[in-house]
Design a protein around this motif. Structure first.
Motif, PDB file in Angstrom:
ATOM      1  N   SER A 111       0.816  -1.222   0.000  1.00 40.08           N
ATOM      2  CA  SER A 111       0.000   0.000   0.000  1.00 40.08           C
ATOM      3  C   SER A 111       0.845   1.267   0.000  1.00 40.08           C
ATOM      4  CB  SER A 111      -0.920   0.009   1.238  1.00 40.08           C
ATOM      5  OG  SER A 111      -1.736  -1.129   1.255  1.00 40.08           O
ATOM      6  N   TRP A 112       2.065   1.202  -0.451  1.00 38.93           N
ATOM      7  CA  TRP A 112       2.945   2.356  -0.375  1.00 38.93           C
ATOM      8  C   TRP A 112       3.126   3.004  -1.733  1.00 38.93           C
ATOM      9  CZ3 TRP A 112       4.088   4.408   4.139  1.00 38.93           C
ATOM     10  CH2 TRP A 112       4.143   3.593   5.279  1.00 38.93           C
ATOM     11  N   LEU A 113       3.211   4.317  -1.721  1.00 38.45           N
ATOM     12  CA  LEU A 113       3.611   5.107  -2.885  1.00 38.45           C
ATOM     13  C   LEU A 113       4.891   5.835  -2.510  1.00 38.45           C
ATOM     14  CD1 LEU A 113       0.145   6.674  -3.821  1.00 38.45           C
ATOM     15  CD2 LEU A 113       1.247   4.710  -4.909  1.00 38.45           C
ATOM     16  N   LEU A 114       5.837   5.902  -3.434  1.00 39.49           N
ATOM     17  CA  LEU A 114       7.134   6.521  -3.121  1.00 39.49           C
ATOM     18  C   LEU A 114       7.576   7.389  -4.279  1.00 39.49           C
ATOM     19  CD1 LEU A 114      10.181   4.985  -1.361  1.00 39.49           C
ATOM     20  CD2 LEU A 114      10.523   6.014  -3.620  1.00 39.49           C
ATOM     21  N   VAL A 118       9.907  10.833  -0.510  1.00 43.00           N
ATOM     22  CA  VAL A 118       8.577  11.043   0.043  1.00 43.00           C
ATOM     23  C   VAL A 118       7.843   9.717  -0.038  1.00 43.00           C
ATOM     24  CG1 VAL A 118       6.400  12.283  -0.151  1.00 43.00           C
ATOM     25  CG2 VAL A 118       8.556  13.446  -0.690  1.00 43.00           C
ATOM     26  N   LEU A 119       7.381   9.235   1.088  1.00 39.09           N
ATOM     27  CA  LEU A 119       6.703   7.947   1.157  1.00 39.09           C
ATOM     28  C   LEU A 119       5.289   8.160   1.676  1.00 39.09           C
ATOM     29  CD1 LEU A 119       7.174   4.852   0.808  1.00 39.09           C
ATOM     30  CD2 LEU A 119       7.732   4.791   3.249  1.00 39.09           C
ATOM     31  N   CYS A 120       4.320   7.574   0.985  1.00 41.86           N
ATOM     32  CA  CYS A 120       2.919   7.793   1.333  1.00 41.86           C
ATOM     33  C   CYS A 120       2.202   6.456   1.401  1.00 41.86           C
ATOM     34  CB  CYS A 120       2.256   8.698   0.288  1.00 41.86           C
ATOM     35  SG  CYS A 120       0.481   8.928   0.525  1.00 41.86           S
ATOM     36  N   ASN A 121       1.465   6.209   2.479  1.00 49.03           N
ATOM     37  CA  ASN A 121       0.677   5.005   2.610  1.00 49.03           C
ATOM     38  C   ASN A 121      -0.705   5.243   2.024  1.00 49.03           C
ATOM     39  OD1 ASN A 121      -1.233   3.017   4.107  1.00 49.03           O
ATOM     40  ND2 ASN A 121       0.840   2.239   4.517  1.00 49.03           N
ATOM     41  N   GLN A 122      -1.079   4.387   1.056  1.00 51.31           N
ATOM     42  CA  GLN A 122      -2.343   4.581   0.368  1.00 51.31           C
ATOM     43  C   GLN A 122      -3.539   4.412   1.295  1.00 51.31           C
ATOM     44  OE1 GLN A 122      -0.886   1.794  -3.009  1.00 51.31           O
ATOM     45  NE2 GLN A 122      -2.505   3.017  -3.922  1.00 51.31           N
ATOM     46  N   LYS A 123      -3.440   3.484   2.224  1.00 53.75           N
ATOM     47  CA  LYS A 123      -4.593   3.172   3.074  1.00 53.75           C
ATOM     48  C   LYS A 123      -4.776   4.198   4.190  1.00 53.75           C
ATOM     49  CE  LYS A 123      -5.144  -0.621   0.712  1.00 53.75           C
ATOM     50  NZ  LYS A 123      -6.258  -0.760  -0.247  1.00 53.75           N
TER      51      LYS A 123
END
Length: 1289
Positions: free
Chosen positions: A165-168, A191-196
């Motif tokens: 569930s990660w976007l980077l 930059v790391l973003c968790n989709q959930k």
């Protein structure tokens, strides 16, 4: 994504395909949930369709890695295969192994991606983020390891940090496109973003020294605000993050689906990150230009909605703001602007992803269209690519104000990738990702959630697809990128990041040669998004000269090219080939209807049907199409149940009948006669199709029987084990079917088992998978009983398949061409290696498990014995074909011998173990019972060993049975090199030093014994004495005695290379053998026995001389050179005497020369001259001359003094009265005085003792004394002479 359409109107899940009522008494595929439960602890993140991918040894992946260096080029490298780029860093491997052991069931293992701008690849495993460059080598690879921060409660659980569930995004602070050869200083943020959870983590500089805590943003429970937690006091979060949602206002129920980030110019480690948040649209963000100059104050990006592409501009200064510039409708009523909607059959259109090329000029959109066939009412999904470009005259880069006119136009017609694919859920569709920019120019990569990567390339008015394929232990494809160009021009090849097998590249040539055409569109649909004209469609059928495009529709499998899609590239076929194949199909069809062949042979000759041989022959292609026909009425909605249905057997039976009809057609039309005489290979392949077909039928029956036994509980007592429910044969069928689907795009819409039972001609793939993927079929983690059951099942399948083929061949042998030089398919390396893989695994089970139950061991043994017989027969067939073709076969022969001995000897040890385990006590009665049981149990093994010349096994059986009659019978029957088994028996007796038994047994096999004794001279003379061949025995003994590593003195004189068989004999032993040789000569008394006696006596004298020379030499030198054990050649003895500087040795050198042959002395005249020079140097002739002058020597004084000189003694030994030599005297080689040169060859050489002495430094003064010494020595009788050994010493 490439699966067939279904007739269900609703969107069904993948896993739902396997749900439903099972057919009673039929083999079924275990439900997806059952599979997951069985393998939950060992196989993370596996797709819900296809064959499960285990975490097994990576050898099968490494088998695809070329062993050549990058600078080397080998013909064996397949140009259509992906190329291995690099391994994961070791820290990643270690974390994967650790995480696999600790992971929570149902959790994913890893997730990752690639960043094209910085050439960085990344992977999240557990709570760690790993980042490294995929351009650097493994040895120098530096990997950044970052810890994912815990949430506000200090919890790092899998719900918050689900790996999938990660976007980077990587922020390149240099702001320029990085290419190979221009590596700048390492400085990048992440930059790391968790989709959930929408948690955002920011590392300003991942290469910073020391532990730098990241900035973390946690979303509130209702998603209305973000709470920042900076890791240090130097960063102001509010300036770094702007929370602007470009999509739905309902944040709480949606998740992030796209993320982009960019450095902010004129700042230190400040960036902007933009994310789209929704459960549908908008869903895709991408920058207008992948490269970005930090001198610019703004940057543009695109946003994809459900029907539009929207362009925004981000202004970095003076204040951060986002402005919408323009939008373009890509799905509407105007087909010239994009995709036209509301066509017949269309139900819904989804734009899935958008990408822009490196120059920011071409925009590519991946689109999925849900359609319904109006004729069959089947629902399907159509995938296509829409390419857009900026209209001429519009400068978007300089635009500041919003644009209200149309800015985009279609660059080319819509490219349909897959016209009819399986219907998927929206979640699956939205998970698809698009990548553009790699070679070939204009190609794109589509990544799907199930871990596949497909390259789409538009070439020659035709879209071609290339599917990236690695073995299952490679895991999923995580992401794809492009190798940077070296000259800032076009980008390089595609590069792929896999889940478990490192980084791989897809060469441009692989895409061009290995690509296949997408499936044909359904002709029943009136409307289509494929906008090529009908004329263009027809041109696509032959889009290149002499190249027949592949039809990737499984429904059109019969009519398409039969070559493997992903392995062999495009098949070169001419119009004449197409014409001849069409004619043959027409004639065969008429024959099926009428039974008449008319003038088929002549028609086919005129059409060129007999011009090609092998796989490209039209008769072979027609035969292949018969056996490989796909059943048009099978559907994947029934899943694995198709195997249990009678339709499988019916389909195979229909193929068999049709193939028989085809053979009848060939015979009646006399085409068979033509093929048999001129194209034997083609006819062989056609007949092999029949073999494979009957083998497939037998496999089908075997699988059916296994499944019924398992369901009824009538199998072995361990067959009901929970881990063995599906069965190894069923898993193998799935594995082979899945491999065929992955290798051939046109089969992607079919079930694994359906593909397996349909692709009869590629049945060799069964053995390929056994060789490469056996660890998946039989996992080492399974219980021992299950491993044995699965191994026996696979062995039985191999034997059943091969035996069915050979039985078919035996029954139809009159149909086959002459077999000379033709290798049967079951003798090919891939088949042999697959069988050996199973056999070696079974051997391991037998050898490593001493505590096996006897019944288990018996089953294992019987199956292995049958498999061994089939395997060894395959080797003999392959070797025979190579010999008949005159090809090199030594390597294959050695492989055959090694595997034969391993199998037979191991099997025999198991047989002995059976006997020993049954009788633990040892007494006379039990020993007899043991022999009876051993004879019974080893009977079949004995026959196998006879056929394959397993001599060691035959010998061991005969010895253990103590059966001399059996041994003699086998010796009489055996045929092989070097007298076959007889030679082997003699060697065994010789090595065990049972010489008397060997010679007695040899009385019955005298010819074989003679062959054996030619290489064993130490026993040969005994056999010759037994045969009263005394003269031969004498020669053998003499050769044996005087061999220096096998060569006699005489042979050493002639320069013959020695043999190593008799080295190490002491001089005393050699003398004994010479005396025996002399006795044998006297016993035989042939015509020249006196000459032989003299030669033996001369050899005895030289032996005595060597002992004397060794006695005079220093003991340490003798030991160091091993002179006591080694017979020195005459030349070596003479040189040793000349170099030792011991007064007594120069005279012994003349003595050695005296007992050599005349030919040796003539050939070594220079050595004799050196002896005279050495003799002259032994005395100080200058002092003798001075003394003779000063003292006024009389003749008596001169004679007395000269008698003590070495020249006098040497002359007396060589030229004195009564001198003894062998074969002539020294005067035949070297005379004393020049005036005595009467022999012609001596005159030519101009050499004499006098001329040698004239070269001495003292000859001008003492020459008269020197000549007097040699002349007096040649006539003097009463002098001391060397007493040689008596002949019998």
């Amino acid at each position: 994504m490439f699966s067939p359409a279904t007739k269900r109107p609703n969107f069904s899940s993948r896993k739902d395909r396997n749900l439903g009522q099972a057919v009673p008494n039929s083999p079924i595929t275990p439900l997806t949930e059952n599979r997951r439960s069985l393998n939950e602890n060992s196989i993370p993140n596996r797709p819900s369709t296809g064959t499960p991918a285990p975490w097994t040894s990576r050898l099968s992946v490494y088998a695809r890695i070329p062993q050549l260096k990058k600078s080397e080029k080998g013909d064996e490298i397949d140009p259509v295969q992906p190329v291995y780029v690099g391994e994961f860093p070791q820290v990643v491997r270690d974390e994967q192994a650790s995480f696999l052991q600790k992971r929570v069931p149902g959790d994913a293992s890893i997730f990752g991606g690639m960043d094209k701008g910085t050439a960085l690849s990344w992977i999240i495993c557990g709570n760690k983020l790993f980042i490294w460059s995929y351009l650097t080598s493994v040895a120098s690879k530096k990997c950044v390891v970052l810890e994912l921060p815990s949430d506000e409660n200090g919890d790092v659980n899998r719900n918050n940090y689900h790996a999938n569930s990660w976007l980077l995004c990587v922020v390149d602070w240099h702001g320029t496109f990085r290419s190979v050869g221009k590596q700048q200083g390492n400085s990048a943020g992440v930059v790391l973003c968790n989709q959930k959870t929408r948690t955002v983590v920011y590392w300003p500089d991942i290469y910073a020294q020391g532990d730098v805590a990241p900035v973390v943003s946690f979303a509130s429970s209702d998603g209305s605000e973000l709470n920042f937690s900076p890791g240090n006091g130097k960063i102001t979060p509010n300036k770094l993050w702007q929370h602007s949602r470009l999509g739905s206002n309902s944040v709480g129920s949606s998740s992030f689906n796209s993320l982009i980030a960019s450095a902010v110019p004129d700042t230190q480690h400040k960036c902007i990150a933009l994310a789209s948040s929704s459960n549908g649209y908008p869903k895709s963000l991408t920058w207008h230009h992948s490269s970005f100059s930090l001198e610019k104050s703004n940057r543009q990006f695109f946003l994809l909605t459900d029907n539009e592409i929207q362009c925004f501009r981000v202004n970095f200064s003076p204040d951060l703001n986002v402005t919408k510039l323009w939008s373009h409708e890509i799905i509407g009523t105007d087909g010239d602007l994009g995709i036209k909607k509301d066509l017949a059959g269309q139900k819904r259109i989804w734009p899935l992803d958008v990408q822009v090329d490196a120059h920011g000029k071409v925009i590519t959109i991946l689109v999925a269209t849900f359609c319904k066939d109006r004729v069959s009412s089947s629902s399907y999904t159509q995938y296509s690519l829409l390419t857009m470009q900026y209209k001429s005259g519009i400068n978007i880069s300089e635009s500041v104000e919003p644009i209200h006119e149309t800015v985009l136009e279609k660059k080319s017609p819509v490219q349909v990738i897959i016209p009819k694919a399986r219907v998927e859920k929206e979640d699956f569709l939205f998970s698809m990702k698009l990548r553009v920019g790699g070679k070939p120019s204009g190609s794109a990569v589509i990544l799907s959630e199930d871990g596949t990567a497909t390259v789409s390339h538009y070439y020659g008015n035709s879209t071609r697809l290339y599917q990236f394929d690695l073995p299952y232990d490679a895991g999923k494809v995580l992401d794809a990128s492009v190798f940077p160009s070296t000259d800032d021009g076009e980008d390089g090849a595609w590069v792929v990041l896999t889940e478990k097998a490192g980084v791989w590249a897809i060469p441009e040539k692989a895409v061009l040669l290995g690509g296949v055409e997408p499936p044909e569109r359904s002709l029943s649909r009136k409307g289509s998004s494929n906008e090529g004209s009908a004329q263009e469609e027809r041109r696509n059928l032959a889009f290149a000269t002499n190249i027949a495009p592949r039809r990737a529709s499984s429904e059109a499998w019969d009519a398409g090219d039969r070559q493997r899609a992903a392995l062999t590239g495009v098949a070169r076929r001419t119009a004449r080939d197409e014409e001849s194949e069409a004619l043959l199909s027409h004639l065969f069809h008429d024959f099926l209807l009428s039974g008449q062949v008319d003038d088929s042979l002549e028609k086919l000759r005129n059409c060129g049907a007999f011009e090609r041989d092998g796989e490209t022959n039209v008769f072979v292609r027609t035969s292949k199409s018969i056996v490989d026909t796909l059943a048009k009425h099978w559907t994947t909605t029934r899943g694995a149940e198709i195997v249990a249905m009678a339709v499988v057997s019916t389909q195979l039976s229909d193929k068999q009948q049709k193939h028989k009809k085809f053979l009848q057609f060939l015979a009646l039309s006399r085409c068979h006669e033509e093929l048999c005489s001129k194209q034997r290979e083609s006819l062989q392949i056609i007949m092999e199709h029949g073999e494979k077909l009957i083998g497939m039928i037998q496999l089908r029956e075997l699988q059916n029987m296994i499944s019924q036994n398992r369901l009824a509980g009538a199998g072995s007592p361990y067959s009901s084990s929970e881990s063995g429910i599906s069965g190894s044969l069923w898993d193998l069928i799935q594995l082979v079917g899945e491999r065929a689907r992955r290798n051939t795009v046109l089969l992607m819409d079919r079930d694994n088992a359906e593909v397996f039972y349909s692709k009869v001609s590629d049945i060799e793939e069964v053995f390929y998978c056994l060789d490469r993927q056996l660890e998946y079929v039989i996992s080492a983690e399974l219980p021992l009983m299950v491993q044995i059951q699965r191994a026996c099942e696979l062995s039985n399948a191999c034997v059943t398949l091969i035996q069915a083929a050979t039985h078919y061949k035996n029954e139809n042998h009159i149909w086959y061409p002459s077999p000379e030089g033709l290798t049967p398919w079951y003798c090919q390396p891939v088949v042999r290696n697959g069988q050996w893989s199973v056999a070696s695994f079974m051997l391991q089970l037998l050898n490593d498990r001493t505590g096996l139950d006897m019944s288990l061991k018996s089953d294992l043994y019987s199956n292995l014995e049958a498999l061994a017989e089939v395997l060894l027969e395959a080797y003999t067939g392959a070797i025979t074909a190579k010999v008949e073709r005159g090809e090199e076969h030594k390597g294959l022969l050695n492989e055959y011998w090694n595997r034969r001995d391993t199998l037979l000897n191991s099997l025999y040890q198991v047989v002995k173990g059976f006997v020993e385990s049954g009788y633990q006590d040892s007494n006379e009665g039990i020993e007899e019972q043991k022999e009876v049981i051993l004879k019974k149990l080893s009977s079949s093994l004995l026959s196998i060993a006879k056929r394959h010349e397993g001599y060691l096994t035959l010998w061991n059986i005969c010895c253990d049975l103590n059966d001399a009659v059996l041994l003699r019978n086998i010796m009489h029957e055996s045929m092989g090199p070097k007298a076959g088994f007889s030679y082997f028996v003699f060697r065994q007796l010789y090595e065990s030093r049972q010489f008397s038994k060997l010679l007695r047994l040899g009385e019955e096999f005298q010819e074989d014994l003679s062959i054996f004794l030619q290489e064993h001279q130490d026993l040969r003379w005994l056999h010759e004495l037994f045969l009263h061949q005394f003269s031969s025995a004498s020669e053998t003994l003499q050769l044996l005695a005087l061999s220096q590593d096998g060569s006699s003195i005489s042979s050493a004189e002639k320069g013959i290379n020695p043999d190593s068989g008799t080295s190490g004999k002491k001089l005393v032993e050699r003398r004994r053998l010479l005396n025996l040789s002399k006795i044998a000569v006297l016993a035989g008394k042939d015509a020249d026995y006196e000459t032989k006696i003299k030669r033996i006596e001369a050899d005895l004298k030289i032996l005595k001389l060597q002992e004397e020379i060794i006695r005079l030499l220093p003991s340490d030198e003798v030991v160091e050179k091993g002179m006591e054990q080694r017979l020195l050649p005459p030349r070596d003895l003479i040189e040793l005497c000349l170099k030792a500087e011991i007064p007594e040795l120069p005279l012994l050198a003349f003595e050695v020369l005296a007992w050599t042959s005349s030919s040796f002395r003539k050939a070594n005249r220079s050595l004799l001259e050196e002896c005279w020079k050495c003799a002259a140097n032994q005395d100080d002739w200058g002092k003798l001359y001075e003394a003779s002058v000063a003292e006024g020597w009389s003749d008596e004084d001169t004679l007395r003094v000269l008698r003590e000189t070495m020249l006098f003694q040497a002359s007396n030994r060589c030229y004195g009265p009564g001198t003894e030599t062998f074969e002539g005297g020294f005067d035949e080689v070297l005379v004393l005085r020049q005036e005595n040169m009467e022999i012609p060859n001596l005159k030519e050489s101009g050499s004499s003792v006098e001329t040698i002495l004239m070269q001495h430094k003292d000859f001008p003064d003492a020459g008269k004394l020197m000549l007097t010494a040699v002349m007096m020595g040649s006539v003097e009788i009463d002098v001391r002479s060397y007493e040689g050994p008596s002949p019998m010493e």
